[in-house]
Design an enzyme around this catalytic site. Structure first.
Site, mmCIF file in Angstrom:
data_model
loop_
_atom_site.group_PDB
_atom_site.id
_atom_site.type_symbol
_atom_site.label_atom_id
_atom_site.label_comp_id
_atom_site.label_asym_id
_atom_site.label_seq_id
_atom_site.Cartn_x
_atom_site.Cartn_y
_atom_site.Cartn_z
ATOM 1 N N ASP A 110 -4.149 1.512 3.858
ATOM 2 C CA ASP A 110 -4.842 0.510 4.652
ATOM 3 C C ASP A 110 -4.568 0.751 6.135
ATOM 4 O O ASP A 110 -3.458 1.126 6.532
ATOM 5 C CB ASP A 110 -4.418 -0.906 4.255
ATOM 6 C CG ASP A 110 -5.091 -1.357 2.956
ATOM 7 O OD1 ASP A 110 -5.912 -0.591 2.416
ATOM 8 O OD2 ASP A 110 -4.796 -2.475 2.492
ATOM 9 N N ASP B 295 -1.829 -2.827 -4.536
ATOM 10 C CA ASP B 295 -2.684 -3.223 -3.417
ATOM 11 C C ASP B 295 -3.493 -1.987 -3.027
ATOM 12 O O ASP B 295 -4.080 -1.359 -3.907
ATOM 13 C CB ASP B 295 -1.833 -3.803 -2.284
ATOM 14 C CG ASP B 295 -2.686 -4.543 -1.266
ATOM 15 O OD1 ASP B 295 -3.799 -4.971 -1.614
ATOM 16 O OD2 ASP B 295 -2.263 -4.685 -0.108
ATOM 17 N N ASP C 148 0.864 -1.177 0.000
ATOM 18 C CA ASP C 148 0.000 0.000 0.000
ATOM 19 C C ASP C 148 0.907 1.235 0.000
ATOM 20 O O ASP C 148 2.021 1.181 0.519
ATOM 21 C CB ASP C 148 -0.864 0.025 1.262
ATOM 22 C CG ASP C 148 -1.588 -1.309 1.470
ATOM 23 O OD1 ASP C 148 -2.172 -1.804 0.504
ATOM 24 O OD2 ASP C 148 -1.537 -1.837 2.604
ATOM 25 N N ARG D 215 -13.994 0.224 -1.736
ATOM 26 C CA ARG D 215 -13.323 0.431 -0.443
ATOM 27 C C ARG D 215 -12.973 1.894 -0.184
ATOM 28 O O ARG D 215 -11.810 2.261 -0.186
ATOM 29 C CB ARG D 215 -12.047 -0.420 -0.327
ATOM 30 C CG ARG D 215 -12.275 -1.895 -0.537
ATOM 31 C CD ARG D 215 -10.991 -2.680 -0.319
ATOM 32 N NE ARG D 215 -11.208 -4.103 -0.549
ATOM 33 C CZ ARG D 215 -10.228 -5.013 -0.583
ATOM 34 N NH1 ARG D 215 -8.985 -4.650 -0.377
ATOM 35 N NH2 ARG D 215 -10.514 -6.277 -0.794
HETATM 36 CA CA CA Z 1 -2.968 -3.798 1.914
#
Ligand code: CA
Ligand code: CA
Length: 424
Positions: A247, A243, A204, A302
């Site tokens: 996060d 990714d 990330d 998301r």
């Molecule tokens: Ca991740």
């Protein structure tokens, strides 16, 4: 230029704050500004002495500044765009690794779809891929210690291909930086991820892993020059080299994400990354995150997907593009409050898809607009997805907000002020 910037700061914030503001690299999170203001608040490296103020322009300089000086408060000033992706993918490749051999070995027609590659020995194509990925990981990950402010100087500061790790660190501020997503040189094939299998990647742009009191402000997250639409397909599946953008996992807590731009990406933000019992033990009672005045633009899903956390999302502008999936993912034991947000959907996109039910967790969704029309997000979701009824009532009321703007004002306020390049 300085005078103009000062005037802008006063014009924007003068009504909310009476104290004069310091330079951006010394600023701290204002009182009551989201979950990161709770308890000790978030000051980052504001108390740094002159020996712990670093100005960096390369990845090596940046990493050195992160490790110098223990946990003394530090300010790292980033100038220009730092190339963090290394010389080339070939430079990380383990001896003997060959992608063509990998593709032949794990072709579903040969390997099947019933087992993943996790137990493959070190000298197998998967083992050599793992070794290659480990080399890249050492390079692109940078670990941010406690009591740190990382701030971009001017309008064009940031990172290309970096993965910042805020891992079990408290009191971190990251501001005025553009992050172009890291590209994983060695995605892993997982035949068991969905019926068709998937290519999955690490890295990330920013990873909060047990990080606490974190203020992410005026940053921009994007896939930049390598959107998913530019990626190849193998085995009929996209060779996904990204990714998440940011996060927030593993017991992270007290996070405020304000005035950021999250754009041009698929899986954007996880708050909590698993339903498992062990993850629940770490995350339950934590993952408290505030999102306000962010622009979420041209994302698939998301924004965020929430498990366990008490997330307050207000005054954000969501702009959907082609391939829009959903904005808020309602996951296990989540308690989302989503208020005063504006959604701009293209023709043909259904307002009922703004919410996605992954789990039966109640949420509060009041005073939101869709294309300028006041919309009960839960009611339209339930009408359009009668098999996935969501319940109303998160069971808590956010107390840590500064000033909430009405949703009809949000696009005009957020679109031209969010993201990197808007601090001086
Ligand atoms: Ca991740
Ligand atoms: Ca490079």
């Amino acid at each position: 230029m300085l005078a103009g910037c000062t005037a802008l700061v006063l014009a924007v914030t003068g009504s909310a704050r009476s104290a004069p503001r310091s330079a951006p690299d010394r600023q701290v999170l204002p009182a009551n500004d989201g979950w990161a203001a709770s308890g000790t608040g978030t000051t980052g490296g504001a108390a740094a002495d002159p020996a712990h103020v670093y100005t960096v322009g390369t990845w090596d300089q940046f990493k050195a500044a992160l490790t110098d000086g223990g946990t003394a408060p530090r300010i790292i000033r980033v100038e220009g765009t730092i190339d963090a992706d290394g010389p080339s993918c070939a430079s990380f490749t383990a001896p003997g690794y060959d992608f063509a051999t990998y593709l032949k070995t794990y072709d579903p027609a040969v390997w099947g779809r019933g087992r993943n590659l996790d137990g493959e020995p070190d000298d197998s194509p998967e083992g050599l891929r793992r070794a290659s990925q480990a080399e890249q990981e050492k390079y692109v990950k940078a670990f941010v210690p406690a009591n740190t402010t990382i701030v971009g100087i001017g309008k064009d500061a940031g990172f290309k291909g970096a993965s910042l790790q805020i891992e079990h660190a408290d009191n971190v501020i990251v501001r005025n930086l553009s992050f172009e997503s890291p590209l994983d040189c060695f995605p892993q094939w997982d035949p068991t991820d969905t019926a068709d299998g998937n290519w999955n990647s690490q890295y990330d742009s920013v990873d909060l892993y047990g990080g606490t009191h974190v203020w992410m402000d005026h940053d921009t997250f994007t896939d930049g020059d390598h959107p998913d639409s530019s990626l190849p397909y193998y085995y009929g599946r996209i060779y996904e080299q990204h990714d998440g953008e940011m996060d927030i996992v593993k017991g992270s807590d007290y996070v405020t994400a304000s005035w950021n731009v999250f754009e041009n990406h698929d899986k954007t933000i996880l708050v909590g990354n698993s339903d498992s019992d062990s993850t629940a033990a770490t995350d339950r009672g934590h993952l408290k995150v505030t999102f306000h005045h962010n622009l979420f633009s041209n994302l698939v899903e998301r924004a965020p997907r929430v498990r366990f956390g008490q997330v307050d999302s207000y005054d954000n502008h969501f702009v959907a593009g082609d391939g829009y999936g959903y904005s808020y993912g309602i996951g296990k034991e989540s308690r989302l409050v989503a208020e005063h947000n504006a959604f701009t959907l293209p023709d043909g996109a259904q307002d009922g898809t703004i919410l996605k039910k992954w789990n039966d967790s109640p949420l509060t969704a009041d005073d939101n607009d869709v294309n300028g029309v006041p919309t009960d997000l839960i009611a339209v979701h339930n009408a359009q997805a009668p098999g996935e009824i969501l319940r109303s009532g998160a069971g808590w009321t956010p107390a840590l907000r500064t000033k909430a703007d009405p949703p009809q004002a949000v696009p005009g306020i957020v679109d031209h002020r969010a993201g990197a390049g808007h601090l001086c």
